[in-house]
Enzyme design. Structure first.
Site, PDB file in Angstrom:
ATOM      1  N   GLU A  22      26.352  45.487  30.936  1.00 39.60           N
ATOM      2  CA  GLU A  22      27.301  45.224  29.897  1.00 39.60           C
ATOM      3  C   GLU A  22      28.943  46.055  30.698  1.00 39.60           C
ATOM      4  O   GLU A  22      29.857  45.518  30.570  1.00 39.60           O
ATOM      5  CB  GLU A  22      27.317  45.610  28.791  1.00 39.60           C
ATOM      6  CG  GLU A  22      26.248  44.632  27.890  1.00 39.60           C
ATOM      7  CD  GLU A  22      26.041  45.239  26.471  1.00 39.60           C
ATOM      8  OE1 GLU A  22      26.401  44.624  25.361  1.00 39.60           O
ATOM      9  OE2 GLU A  22      25.394  46.422  26.270  1.00 39.60           O
ATOM     10  N   LYS A  99      31.977  40.177  19.545  1.00 39.28           N
ATOM     11  CA  LYS A  99      31.090  40.309  20.739  1.00 39.28           C
ATOM     12  C   LYS A  99      30.165  39.203  20.703  1.00 39.28           C
ATOM     13  O   LYS A  99      29.024  39.392  20.469  1.00 39.28           O
ATOM     14  CB  LYS A  99      30.447  41.741  20.817  1.00 39.28           C
ATOM     15  CG  LYS A  99      29.932  41.919  22.190  1.00 39.28           C
ATOM     16  CD  LYS A  99      29.139  43.458  22.106  1.00 39.28           C
ATOM     17  CE  LYS A  99      28.562  43.738  23.374  1.00 39.28           C
ATOM     18  NZ  LYS A  99      28.155  45.212  23.293  1.00 39.28           N
TER      19      LYS A  99
END
Length: 120
Positions: A22, A99
């Site tokens: 990420e 997200k």
């Protein structure tokens, strides 16, 4: 106070998350911001200087999301709320950080964190 300015669905590439991929690869985050402030003077004067400039607000939010990597979107949302409250006219702010590409091995549409901050 019932007056507010709302920015919805600001899409910004960021590098937040607890996993290495990420932080390395990044992903798109969506941000919603509502700021409560008295808009009476702006409405009466028709003067941009009397209100919270939503274009500048979007740029400030984008700088945080695209900036320093954080593990948690809770931290990102809190940082955005703190930044919005630097404008003394803003009495309250609510920030939601979405997200949608969170690393969850199940089918889902969205993960979001919402923070609400107010002046004492």
């Amino acid at each position: 106070m019932s007056d507010r300015i709302t920015l919805t669905g600001l899409r910004v590439r960021g590098y937040h998350g607890v996993f290495d991929h990420e932080k390395r690869d990044g992903q798109d985050f969506l941000v919603d911001v509502s700021a409560w402030l008295d808009l009476t003077a702006a409405a009466a004067s028709d003067d941009l200087r009397q209100t919270l400039h939503y274009g500048e607000l979007a740029e400030r939010v984008a700088a945080i999301v695209s900036g320093e990597s954080r593990d948690l979107i809770e931290t990102v949302a809190g940082d955005i709320a703190d930044e919005v409250l630097t404008d003394e006219r803003v009495r309250e702010v609510e920030v939601t950080v979405h997200k949608p590409s969170a690393p969850i091995p199940l089918s889902f549409e969205d993960v979001a964190v919402t923070v609400h901050r107010a002046r004492p």
